[in-house]
Every structure is written in C-alpha cells, then in structure tokens.
Design a protein around this motif. Structure first.
Motif, mmCIF file in Angstrom:
data_model
loop_
_atom_site.group_PDB
_atom_site.id
_atom_site.type_symbol
_atom_site.label_atom_id
_atom_site.label_comp_id
_atom_site.label_asym_id
_atom_site.label_seq_id
_atom_site.Cartn_x
_atom_site.Cartn_y
_atom_site.Cartn_z
ATOM 1 N N LYS A 16 38.455 -12.869 -20.959
ATOM 2 C CA LYS A 16 38.913 -13.184 -19.602
ATOM 3 C C LYS A 16 40.079 -14.171 -19.686
ATOM 4 N N ARG A 17 40.925 -14.166 -18.648
ATOM 5 C CA ARG A 17 42.077 -15.080 -18.645
ATOM 6 C C ARG A 17 41.645 -16.533 -18.566
ATOM 7 N N SER A 18 40.508 -16.771 -17.900
ATOM 8 C CA SER A 18 40.045 -18.154 -17.751
ATOM 9 C C SER A 18 39.469 -18.698 -19.056
ATOM 10 N N GLN A 19 39.102 -17.827 -19.969
ATOM 11 C CA GLN A 19 38.500 -18.261 -21.231
ATOM 12 C C GLN A 19 39.551 -18.206 -22.333
ATOM 13 N N PRO A 20 39.786 -19.335 -23.002
ATOM 14 C CA PRO A 20 40.743 -19.307 -24.107
ATOM 15 C C PRO A 20 40.186 -18.462 -25.254
ATOM 16 N N SER A 21 41.056 -17.707 -25.878
ATOM 17 C CA SER A 21 40.616 -16.780 -26.912
ATOM 18 C C SER A 21 40.243 -17.480 -28.213
ATOM 19 N N ASP A 22 40.735 -18.672 -28.452
ATOM 20 C CA ASP A 22 40.465 -19.315 -29.729
ATOM 21 C C ASP A 22 39.220 -20.191 -29.711
ATOM 22 N N SER A 23 38.621 -20.490 -28.560
ATOM 23 C CA SER A 23 37.432 -21.345 -28.532
ATOM 24 C C SER A 23 36.172 -20.479 -28.589
ATOM 25 N N PRO A 24 35.340 -20.662 -29.625
ATOM 26 C CA PRO A 24 34.119 -19.849 -29.733
ATOM 27 C C PRO A 24 33.049 -20.334 -28.757
ATOM 28 N N THR A 25 32.252 -19.413 -28.266
ATOM 29 C CA THR A 25 31.151 -19.760 -27.387
ATOM 30 C C THR A 25 29.965 -20.172 -28.249
ATOM 31 N N LEU A 26 29.306 -21.222 -27.872
ATOM 32 C CA LEU A 26 28.167 -21.689 -28.651
ATOM 33 C C LEU A 26 26.882 -21.064 -28.129
ATOM 34 N N GLY A 27 26.007 -20.784 -29.081
ATOM 35 C CA GLY A 27 24.677 -20.301 -28.751
ATOM 36 C C GLY A 27 23.649 -21.154 -29.478
ATOM 37 N N TYR A 28 22.400 -20.932 -29.229
ATOM 38 C CA TYR A 28 21.343 -21.721 -29.858
ATOM 39 C C TYR A 28 20.282 -20.785 -30.416
ATOM 40 N N GLN A 29 19.672 -21.207 -31.504
ATOM 41 C CA GLN A 29 18.573 -20.418 -32.052
ATOM 42 C C GLN A 29 17.584 -21.361 -32.719
ATOM 43 N N TRP A 30 16.362 -20.892 -32.738
ATOM 44 C CA TRP A 30 15.298 -21.671 -33.374
ATOM 45 C C TRP A 30 15.258 -21.323 -34.853
ATOM 46 N N GLN A 31 15.091 -22.333 -35.665
ATOM 47 C CA GLN A 31 14.879 -22.120 -37.098
ATOM 48 C C GLN A 31 13.510 -22.668 -37.435
ATOM 49 N N ALA A 32 12.705 -21.828 -38.105
ATOM 50 C CA ALA A 32 11.340 -22.243 -38.446
ATOM 51 C C ALA A 32 10.999 -21.716 -39.824
ATOM 52 N N THR A 33 10.085 -22.369 -40.460
ATOM 53 C CA THR A 33 9.580 -21.943 -41.763
ATOM 54 C C THR A 33 8.106 -21.603 -41.591
ATOM 55 N N LEU A 34 7.731 -20.396 -41.974
ATOM 56 C CA LEU A 34 6.334 -19.973 -41.870
ATOM 57 C C LEU A 34 5.606 -20.326 -43.156
ATOM 58 N N GLU A 35 4.356 -20.663 -42.988
ATOM 59 C CA GLU A 35 3.568 -21.096 -44.131
ATOM 60 C C GLU A 35 2.201 -20.430 -44.061
ATOM 61 N N ARG A 36 1.732 -19.889 -45.187
ATOM 62 C CA ARG A 36 0.408 -19.274 -45.250
ATOM 63 C C ARG A 36 -0.576 -20.283 -45.810
ATOM 64 N N THR A 37 -1.691 -20.400 -45.132
ATOM 65 C CA THR A 37 -2.729 -21.291 -45.640
ATOM 66 C C THR A 37 -3.963 -20.467 -45.961
ATOM 67 N N ALA A 38 -4.641 -20.855 -47.006
ATOM 68 C CA ALA A 38 -5.840 -20.132 -47.431
ATOM 69 C C ALA A 38 -6.943 -20.236 -46.392
ATOM 70 N N GLU A 39 -7.029 -21.362 -45.710
ATOM 71 C CA GLU A 39 -8.067 -21.561 -44.699
ATOM 72 C C GLU A 39 -7.897 -20.599 -43.525
ATOM 73 N N TYR A 40 -6.653 -20.437 -43.040
ATOM 74 C CA TYR A 40 -6.401 -19.528 -41.917
ATOM 75 C C TYR A 40 -6.634 -18.076 -42.331
ATOM 76 N N GLU A 41 -6.225 -17.715 -43.552
ATOM 77 C CA GLU A 41 -6.467 -16.345 -44.029
ATOM 78 C C GLU A 41 -7.952 -16.042 -44.103
ATOM 79 N N ALA A 42 -8.743 -17.005 -44.572
ATOM 80 C CA ALA A 42 -10.198 -16.798 -44.646
ATOM 81 C C ALA A 42 -10.785 -16.598 -43.250
ATOM 82 N N GLN A 43 -10.306 -17.366 -42.275
ATOM 83 C CA GLN A 43 -10.786 -17.206 -40.903
ATOM 84 C C GLN A 43 -10.443 -15.816 -40.348
ATOM 85 N N CYS A 44 -9.217 -15.377 -40.613
ATOM 86 C CA CYS A 44 -8.794 -14.058 -40.125
ATOM 87 C C CYS A 44 -9.595 -12.943 -40.778
#
Length: 194
Positions: A16-44
């Motif tokens: 669009k004309r109102s948006q400068p072409s060289d400025s990137p639009t910022l977005g957000y995302q969640w970063q997480a690390t999954l972990e397996r535990t022996a206790e939860y696996e036994a329960q499942c």
C-alpha cells in the motif's frame, strides 16, 4: 516459554502507498521446549491401558482374570470365520428372501456351513501337525496352517466320471490325494481312494 518478536512475511501483492516498502511488519510467536517425563508417561499408560471385560460368572476360581482375557482374545478366531460368509464366492448377497422364516433358514444354513468349514480346517491342520507334513499355499510354499477356503479351491477341478458301471475321479493329483488321506476314511471313500 517465551514470546518472541519475528519479522513477518510480506503479504503478497503490491504494498500500500501508506506503508513504506522497506519497513518489515513485526509478528510474534511463542517459543517453547517440550519435555517428556517418566512420571507423566506412566500415568498416561495406566489410563489408556485399561478396558473392561465383564462376565456373568462371578466365581473368581472358575474364571480368573487371565482366563477371561484369553477367552476374549479367542473370539477373533470365530469372527475371522464370518469373513468366509461375506465372501463374494459364497453368493449370499445374491439371495433375496421375503419371509422371516426363510431368513432364519438361510442363517441356519450359513451357520452350518461355517461350522463344517471350521471343523474341516481344524482337522486338516491337526493332521498336518501330527504327520509333520505340509501342503502348498497360494505362493507354492509349504504351510502347516492352510485355510480351508484354499483347500476347497484346490478341489474345484475334480470330477466324478462314470463310464458304464465303472466310476473314476478325474484330476486327482498327488497333493490332492495326500489331503484326502489326511482328512480320514470317509473322505477317502468319497473320492474312491483305498
């Protein structure tokens, strides 16, 4: 877990004309690390491993849990037999009956057919195990556990030929003769084998 700002992909098309072409639009995302535990696996595993088997025999000595489970698992042999009744070669789908009595009669004939099929298969397998012998399967490999359907297919080309007073069975190969002998004296008499 953290919220991270990232450069979003540019939307397709001309900016669009109102948006400068060289400025990137910022977005957000969640970063997480999954972990397996022996206790939860036994329960499942404990939660998903259970299923209920019920019986109306309340005597634990007559039906302990292990025997009940074995009986339940043995049902698959019976259920597998009903596959035979649904086979297109059995022609049950081409039979149309209107009266309930005829439906009952057809069901009885089908059940008796399944019984004969199961007994023949059991006897042949037992005789093959006792004689320490085998027959050829569809891939021409020896097997001690043939299906009776395959055995019946092997016998499709056999005919009784009558010339005058003499009778003879045609197309009786060595393997077919062996199968007949394994099935016992009544089968030998039926196929005119001594």
């Amino acid at each position: 877990m953290a919220l991270v700002s990232v450069a979003a992909k540019r939307s397709p098309g001309r900016p669009k004309r109102s948006q400068p072409s060289d400025s990137p639009t910022l977005g957000y995302q969640w970063q997480a690390t999954l972990e397996r535990t022996a206790e939860y696996e036994a329960q499942c595993q404990q939660r998903y491993r259970r299923f209920i088997l019920a019986t109306n025999v309340l005597d634990d000595d007559a039906y302990p849990a292990q025997r009940l489970l074995q009986e339940y698992k043995a049902q698959q042999h019976v259920e597998r037999g009903f596959r035979f009744l649904k086979d297109p070669l059995f022609f049950t789908s081409s039979v149309f009956v209107k009266k309930p009595q005829r439906v009952e009669a057809l069901a009885l004939v089908m059940a008796l057919t399944l019984l004969v099929y199961s007994l023949g298969q059991r006897k042949l397998r037992a005789q093959l195990a006792q004689a320490d012998d085998a027959v050829l399967d569809q891939k021409q490999r020896p097997t001690r556990n043939p299906t009776f359907r395959w055995i019946l297919q092997k016998f499709q080309a056999i005919h009784l030929v009558s010339v005058g007073t003499a009778q003879q069975v045609s197309n009786l190969s060595e393997e077919r003769s062996k199968i007949i002998r394994l099935m016992g004296f009544p089968a030998c008499r039926y196929y005119l084998l001594n």
